[in-house]
Design a protein around this motif. Sequence first.
Motif, mmCIF file in Angstrom:
data_model
loop_
_atom_site.group_PDB
_atom_site.id
_atom_site.type_symbol
_atom_site.label_atom_id
_atom_site.label_comp_id
_atom_site.label_asym_id
_atom_site.label_seq_id
_atom_site.Cartn_x
_atom_site.Cartn_y
_atom_site.Cartn_z
ATOM 1 N N ALA A 52 61.002 -7.248 62.370
ATOM 2 C CA ALA A 52 61.231 -6.391 63.541
ATOM 3 C C ALA A 52 60.211 -6.805 64.590
ATOM 4 C CB ALA A 52 61.033 -4.922 63.156
ATOM 5 N N LYS A 105 58.686 -5.711 68.438
ATOM 6 C CA LYS A 105 58.673 -4.604 69.404
ATOM 7 C C LYS A 105 57.756 -4.959 70.554
ATOM 8 C CE LYS A 105 59.032 -1.701 65.324
ATOM 9 N NZ LYS A 105 58.655 -0.484 64.604
ATOM 10 N N VAL A 110 56.402 5.262 75.273
ATOM 11 C CA VAL A 110 56.911 6.440 74.578
ATOM 12 C C VAL A 110 58.117 6.070 73.715
ATOM 13 C CG1 VAL A 110 57.583 8.842 74.786
ATOM 14 C CG2 VAL A 110 55.998 7.881 76.427
ATOM 15 N N LYS A 134 60.385 3.390 72.592
ATOM 16 C CA LYS A 134 60.574 1.942 72.664
ATOM 17 C C LYS A 134 62.037 1.539 72.597
ATOM 18 C CE LYS A 134 57.806 1.315 69.165
ATOM 19 N NZ LYS A 134 57.282 2.687 69.058
ATOM 20 N N SER A 135 62.774 2.097 71.625
ATOM 21 C CA SER A 135 64.150 1.613 71.461
ATOM 22 C C SER A 135 65.026 2.008 72.649
ATOM 23 C CB SER A 135 64.760 2.041 70.125
ATOM 24 O OG SER A 135 64.525 3.380 69.867
ATOM 25 N N VAL A 173 62.858 -2.710 71.102
ATOM 26 C CA VAL A 173 62.839 -2.917 69.649
ATOM 27 C C VAL A 173 63.982 -3.848 69.249
ATOM 28 C CG1 VAL A 173 63.040 -1.812 67.372
ATOM 29 C CG2 VAL A 173 61.865 -0.627 69.237
ATOM 30 N N THR A 189 65.495 -5.559 65.696
ATOM 31 C CA THR A 189 65.329 -5.547 64.238
ATOM 32 C C THR A 189 66.169 -6.652 63.605
ATOM 33 O OG1 THR A 189 67.078 -3.891 64.112
ATOM 34 C CG2 THR A 189 64.825 -3.071 64.048
ATOM 35 N N GLN A 213 56.657 -6.810 62.490
ATOM 36 C CA GLN A 213 56.592 -6.184 61.165
ATOM 37 C C GLN A 213 57.680 -6.785 60.295
ATOM 38 O OE1 GLN A 213 57.642 -2.226 62.299
ATOM 39 N NE2 GLN A 213 55.536 -1.643 62.827
ATOM 40 N N PRO A 214 57.463 -6.841 58.972
ATOM 41 C CA PRO A 214 58.580 -7.194 58.103
ATOM 42 C C PRO A 214 59.633 -6.088 58.175
ATOM 43 C CG PRO A 214 56.679 -6.517 56.802
ATOM 44 C CD PRO A 214 56.245 -6.510 58.237
ATOM 45 N N MET A 215 60.902 -6.411 58.024
ATOM 46 C CA MET A 215 61.931 -5.374 57.973
ATOM 47 C C MET A 215 61.748 -4.570 56.690
ATOM 48 S SD MET A 215 63.890 -5.125 60.558
ATOM 49 C CE MET A 215 65.307 -4.173 59.990
ATOM 50 N N ALA A 216 61.690 -3.249 56.835
ATOM 51 C CA ALA A 216 61.584 -2.379 55.662
ATOM 52 C C ALA A 216 62.967 -2.202 55.048
ATOM 53 C CB ALA A 216 61.018 -1.027 56.076
ATOM 54 N N GLU A 226 65.362 8.239 56.714
ATOM 55 C CA GLU A 226 64.335 8.225 57.761
ATOM 56 C C GLU A 226 63.811 9.635 58.017
ATOM 57 O OE1 GLU A 226 65.282 5.966 61.283
ATOM 58 O OE2 GLU A 226 65.337 4.098 60.128
ATOM 59 N N ASN A 242 57.216 8.058 62.838
ATOM 60 C CA ASN A 242 58.674 8.240 62.943
ATOM 61 C C ASN A 242 59.345 6.914 63.266
ATOM 62 O OD1 ASN A 242 61.260 9.108 63.288
ATOM 63 N ND2 ASN A 242 60.879 10.220 65.206
ATOM 64 N N PRO A 243 60.065 6.309 62.332
ATOM 65 C CA PRO A 243 60.384 6.882 61.029
ATOM 66 C C PRO A 243 59.369 6.528 59.950
ATOM 67 C CG PRO A 243 61.610 4.856 61.306
ATOM 68 C CD PRO A 243 60.805 5.058 62.568
ATOM 69 N N VAL A 282 57.134 2.827 59.719
ATOM 70 C CA VAL A 282 57.321 1.595 60.495
ATOM 71 C C VAL A 282 57.028 1.813 61.981
ATOM 72 C CG1 VAL A 282 58.970 0.634 58.833
ATOM 73 C CG2 VAL A 282 59.835 1.821 60.852
ATOM 74 N N ASP A 283 56.684 3.048 62.355
ATOM 75 C CA ASP A 283 56.361 3.325 63.758
ATOM 76 C C ASP A 283 55.386 4.496 63.771
ATOM 77 O OD1 ASP A 283 56.409 3.406 66.549
ATOM 78 O OD2 ASP A 283 58.180 4.712 66.615
HETATM 79 P P1 ADP Z 1 60.899 4.028 68.870
HETATM 80 O O1 ADP Z 1 60.803 5.212 67.977
HETATM 81 O O2 ADP Z 1 59.741 3.948 69.796
HETATM 82 O O3 ADP Z 1 62.183 3.937 69.587
HETATM 83 P P2 ADP Z 1 60.744 2.454 66.394
HETATM 84 O O4 ADP Z 1 59.634 1.501 66.151
HETATM 85 O O5 ADP Z 1 60.738 3.727 65.637
HETATM 86 O O6 ADP Z 1 60.809 2.692 67.964
HETATM 87 O O7 ADP Z 1 62.105 1.676 66.093
HETATM 88 C C1 ADP Z 1 63.361 2.302 66.251
HETATM 89 C C2 ADP Z 1 64.171 2.226 64.954
HETATM 90 O O8 ADP Z 1 64.263 0.871 64.499
HETATM 91 C C3 ADP Z 1 63.529 2.979 63.782
HETATM 92 O O9 ADP Z 1 63.895 4.346 63.773
HETATM 93 C C4 ADP Z 1 64.075 2.230 62.577
HETATM 94 O O10 ADP Z 1 65.379 2.678 62.250
HETATM 95 C C5 ADP Z 1 64.194 0.796 63.078
HETATM 96 N N1 ADP Z 1 63.006 0.004 62.702
HETATM 97 C C6 ADP Z 1 61.898 -0.204 63.454
HETATM 98 N N2 ADP Z 1 60.997 -0.968 62.803
HETATM 99 C C7 ADP Z 1 61.536 -1.273 61.600
HETATM 100 C C8 ADP Z 1 61.089 -2.032 60.463
HETATM 101 N N3 ADP Z 1 59.903 -2.653 60.429
HETATM 102 N N4 ADP Z 1 61.924 -2.113 59.386
HETATM 103 C C9 ADP Z 1 63.123 -1.496 59.403
HETATM 104 N N5 ADP Z 1 63.604 -0.768 60.445
HETATM 105 C C10 ADP Z 1 62.827 -0.647 61.537
#
Ligand code: ADP
Length: 230
Positions: free
Chosen positions: A63, A65, A72, A74-75, A80, A82, A111-114, A119, A211-212, A223-224
């Motif tokens: 992932a 970002k 605030v 990101k997505s 973001v 992934t 980050q590695p994908m989880a 969530e 979150n999440p 992961v955030d």
């Molecule tokens: P934001 O909450 O600021 O929009 P996030 O970092 O939470 O950004 O990313 C948005 C979504 O992307 C997360 O809710 C999750 O579903 C997915 N995601 C983000 N990072 C990862 C990760 N490292 N592995 C798997 N899923 C991820």
Amino acid sequence: ARQLVDDFLRSRPGGGWLDPGRTADLLACYGLPMTVSYWARDEDEVLHAARTLCTQGHDGRIALKAYWPDQVHKSRAGAVRTGLAGEAEIRAAYRGFAERYGRRMDGAVLQPMAAPGLELLAGVVQDQVFGPLVVLGLGGTAADVLDDRSARLAPLTEHDLTTMVSELRSAPLLTGAAGGPPLDVAAVRRTLAGLSRMASDLPQLAEADLNPLIARPDGLLGVDARIRLE
Ligand code: ADP
Ligand code: MG
């Protein structure tokens, strides 16, 4: 933890959001679960970090970002990406961010994908009258649609840890009562206890938000994360 907080507030007397490095350090002080994150400041560092992740035995999907101070959602801002794999894809994603955000951007977080799971969100908010509240809820994109949360004043008791989980409408998804496998509720409780300790230790903690947090049968992984000090 106190040293980190004091250093930050000395450099920024009005307070504000911690950068990704300090956020990870502070979470680690309280044993809070967070995935491996690299904060890379330019394209070369992004590719270097991606190679490091691959040689650490992650399956290669990452992932990416875009980062800038005080961000605030990101997505929602398109920051973001992934499931990226391979240098070409990662480089293209980073260049896309750089074009889009320009000088506002200060590198990117890799980050590695989880692995997928349920969530959740957990965090601390300050109540004007009563002080720090620890919050647990359904997280990710579901959080905006389904308002499923529980909250207690810190410091949490053992009883709080139990009822914060059990009173969620989503509790059957966590315990396995909804038919799926039971998820790692013990790790959820440890996370709430860690947040409670952080809130009690650090009066300067204005808000913290994981979150999440991805819950699976074999563990719980953030992961955030965002932390604001005042
Ligand atoms: P934001 O909450 O600021 O929009 P996030 O970092 O939470 O950004 O990313 C948005 C979504 O992307 C997360 O809710 C999750 O579903 C997915 N995601 C983000 N990072 C990862 C990760 N490292 N592995 C798997 N899923 C991820
Ligand atoms: Mg998030």
